[in-house]
Design a protein around this motif. Structure first.
Motif, PDB file in Angstrom:
ATOM      1  N   PRO A 182      69.134 -17.917   1.840  1.00  0.00           N
ATOM      2  CA  PRO A 182      69.020 -19.389   1.944  1.00  0.00           C
ATOM      3  C   PRO A 182      67.822 -19.946   1.164  1.00  0.00           C
ATOM      4  O   PRO A 182      67.939 -20.989   0.513  1.00  0.00           O
ATOM      5  N   ASN A 183      66.679 -19.260   1.196  1.00  0.00           N
ATOM      6  CA  ASN A 183      65.542 -19.746   0.399  1.00  0.00           C
ATOM      7  C   ASN A 183      65.840 -19.671  -1.097  1.00  0.00           C
ATOM      8  O   ASN A 183      65.421 -20.542  -1.868  1.00  0.00           O
ATOM      9  N   ALA A 184      66.562 -18.627  -1.523  1.00  0.00           N
ATOM     10  CA  ALA A 184      66.912 -18.517  -2.941  1.00  0.00           C
ATOM     11  C   ALA A 184      67.829 -19.667  -3.357  1.00  0.00           C
ATOM     12  O   ALA A 184      67.636 -20.278  -4.411  1.00  0.00           O
ATOM     13  N   PHE A 185      68.808 -19.980  -2.519  1.00  0.00           N
ATOM     14  CA  PHE A 185      69.721 -21.069  -2.873  1.00  0.00           C
ATOM     15  C   PHE A 185      69.029 -22.435  -2.811  1.00  0.00           C
ATOM     16  O   PHE A 185      69.354 -23.322  -3.594  1.00  0.00           O
ATOM     17  N   SER A 186      68.083 -22.612  -1.912  1.00  0.00           N
ATOM     18  CA  SER A 186      67.309 -23.862  -1.926  1.00  0.00           C
ATOM     19  C   SER A 186      66.487 -23.974  -3.207  1.00  0.00           C
ATOM     20  O   SER A 186      66.313 -25.060  -3.755  1.00  0.00           O
ATOM     21  N   ALA A 187      65.968 -22.863  -3.678  1.00  0.00           N
ATOM     22  CA  ALA A 187      65.091 -22.890  -4.853  1.00  0.00           C
ATOM     23  C   ALA A 187      65.863 -23.056  -6.155  1.00  0.00           C
ATOM     24  O   ALA A 187      65.381 -23.688  -7.095  1.00  0.00           O
ATOM     25  N   VAL A 188      67.086 -22.503  -6.214  1.00  0.00           N
ATOM     26  CA  VAL A 188      67.729 -22.384  -7.520  1.00  0.00           C
ATOM     27  C   VAL A 188      68.039 -23.750  -8.127  1.00  0.00           C
ATOM     28  O   VAL A 188      67.953 -23.925  -9.352  1.00  0.00           O
ATOM     29  N   SER A 189      68.328 -24.747  -7.289  1.00  0.00           N
ATOM     30  CA  SER A 189      68.637 -26.051  -7.875  1.00  0.00           C
ATOM     31  C   SER A 189      67.371 -26.710  -8.426  1.00  0.00           C
ATOM     32  O   SER A 189      67.414 -27.374  -9.462  1.00  0.00           O
ATOM     33  N   VAL A 190      66.241 -26.479  -7.748  1.00  0.00           N
ATOM     34  CA  VAL A 190      64.968 -27.013  -8.262  1.00  0.00           C
ATOM     35  C   VAL A 190      64.596 -26.310  -9.565  1.00  0.00           C
ATOM     36  O   VAL A 190      64.175 -26.953 -10.537  1.00  0.00           O
TER      37      VAL A 190
END
Lengths: 264, 264, 264
Positions: free
Chosen positions: B246-254
């Motif tokens: 979940p942290n990776a997916f939150s970061a990837v768009s940024v």
């Protein structure tokens, strides 16, 4: 742990700093800003030993914008919220030296069982038990399980209950129920923490766990109960050190909105 | 802890994988991907022992998009940000084997005292102290408390200071003060980590603690100092394993926004 | 740790509460709601000992909206997500008493290595190893490393893969690759947790770590696989106690959107 009365020594050493002794009272500073000794810290990071001495102990904790007692309350709340029992042990000692009572330490943990989660409170209890035993603090100095509660503001409570029922009732009746009792009809009305301090604990915990959107309501409540704008701003500066700069920067804009809203 | 030079063994065993030896250099792989032994992991989850072997050790850490040294820096930052001292101990050993110097380990902890919070750094020090003692690493191998600082880019610093004063000054003068000194006028100018690596540490810590909105500024800074787009994307893949999907997916768009912004 | 079969005792003591025995089956309640004993808790907070008895053990865990087995799954997931091994040890015992099998405990940890991060799973393994040893649970009771997988819904998987490639592919090819295999082509298809329970674990972990925006997708998946709206709401009430009220309130609005979306 050795503690030194360092106020005089720092005044001489730093010279340029005018201490607001009246707001701070006598302050007992620990030798280290951690459960670790200065020597332990230096064995991995000589720089952090210096920052601890110059910035944390000689500067942050001595700034008059927030009393040492309040700084201890903020620090305890941050450590419980972030589940850091090793440093919590050290900071319970500092807090008791700064005038936070054993009853208040107990009540801060009780409060955060609800706001930071049950397991975080259990970690805090495990280490606090040892500190209380060392200092001979016994059951009669702790808040009772079922005290006479503070009088409830019926109107505020009705507004709160109506809003939660409307928003949460159709989704989670259980959350509505437990938010009323034990949360707002019991925990928040316990007399062992002043309402201003209870809100201070809540706000500090929210900042520390990155839940800044929920700061708005609780900071407003804290200020209704006497927290000043200067104190609110300084909580954020204090949290920068203990919960990290990113959480402080996330919080500061929310705090700004609350302050501007109240200045109107 | 036993370490095996496994590069040759894996090449033979896996066959199809072309290792980019030039970017990776000789790589010493630990037997386990954890402080726990393979046997310990198998006693609860045989599946995780397999994922560790096939996906973490034989695949993730060997992908050429990010060097083993950089992966170790990212991993240390993630573990400090998430306050996980048990695995940190293991990963300090891996990092030192992958070419991260003791001075850099020290400085990563120092940096994250500010970005992940003081208590997180103290946890990391407690376990690193033991690793340093085991390896005979002494004070003279650590960055000094007060080194000569890197030259400051006066213009960038002025812009930063003006922006923070405008946004934060009316709310928390204390936060403005400490963000200037010790943060930007001292910590960020310490020479013991290259600016690119210091930003890599900061970005990794922000992703790991779910503070992805603050990634934008620091990833831009990292790329100004030499981090490539391919490396930025691979940090996110690496973080998925160590900080959770979940942290990776939150970061990837940024991260995507930053990359698109710079491609213009 | 002593466990008492307390259902009968509570029925007599509380009187007014009608237990939905059919949904709950026989329930073994521990004496304490923590790894700490009631006496330990009382030595710091008599109030928390009371809340544990009245609200956590006699009320929350007995509410019929969610079975004790499901509450244990939710609690284990929350504790792994928040990396709280001390309470995890206690709750593994409670879970095994509530009908969660050792194979399911193993698989919950395996699943959350990916959703809560590798180091969180390692902490959970370290304490679970001791519980399994105490109870004589051996390797043959655990899910194999490489079982026959559940049949894949090719269409759903194709949609997922296309969406991730479009959104993540240009930024982090590594994340795309690992999200396919091992995540969706392997982990999610392992038979040791029913799909409904695997989604329950994922949703609980996301609520517990404040990642409520990602709840939407996984709660929908859980409900497609049989989780009811009443159960979804009660997960949030349960999470309030174990992950704190702020995480519950952040989650409840997202859960509400999902429920309203499905009611159309």
């Amino acid at each position: 742990m050795k503690h030194l009365v360092m106020a005089a020594a720092f005044s001489l050493a730093l010279g340029e700093r005018a201490f607001a002794e009246d707001r701070r009272g006598t302050m007992t500073m620990p030798e280290s800003a951690s459960s670790l000794s200065v020597k332990d810290i230096e064995s991995v990071s000589p720089a952090l030993a210096r920052y601890a001495r110059e910035d944390v102990l000689a500067d942050l904790w001595r700034r008059p914008q927030l009393s040492p007692r309040d700084r201890s309350i903020v620090t305890l709340a941050i450590l419980i919220a972030r589940n850091q029992p090793a440093e919590f042990k050290h900071q319970v000692d500092v807090a008791l030296d700064n005038g936070v009572t054993a009853a208040e330490v107990s009540e801060i943990i009780t409060h955060l069982a609800f706001y930071a989660g049950w397991p975080n409170a259990m970690s805090a209890i495990a280490v606090t038990q040892a500190v209380f035993a060392d200092r001979g603090i016994t059951a009669d100095q702790l808040p009772p399980a079922s005290p006479s509660l503070l009088p409830l503001n019926e109107q505020t409570e009705r507004q709160r209950a109506v809003a939660v029922e409307a928003n949460v009732g159709p989704i989670s009746p259980g959350l509505v129920k437990f938010t009323a009792d034990p949360l707002f009809l019991d925990l928040w009305q316990r007399p062992a923490l002043k309402p201003r301090d209870r809100s201070l604990v809540t706000v500090s915990s929210l900042i520390a766990s990155g839940q800044s959107t929920q700061v708005t309501y609780h900071l407003g409540r804290a200020m209704d109960n006497g927290l000043t704008a200067e104190e609110a701003g300084e909580i954020v500066a204090h949290a920068a050190f203990y919960a990290g700069w990113p959480n402080a920067f996330s919080a500061v804009s929310v705090v700004g909105e609350v302050l501007r809203g109240r200045a109107k």
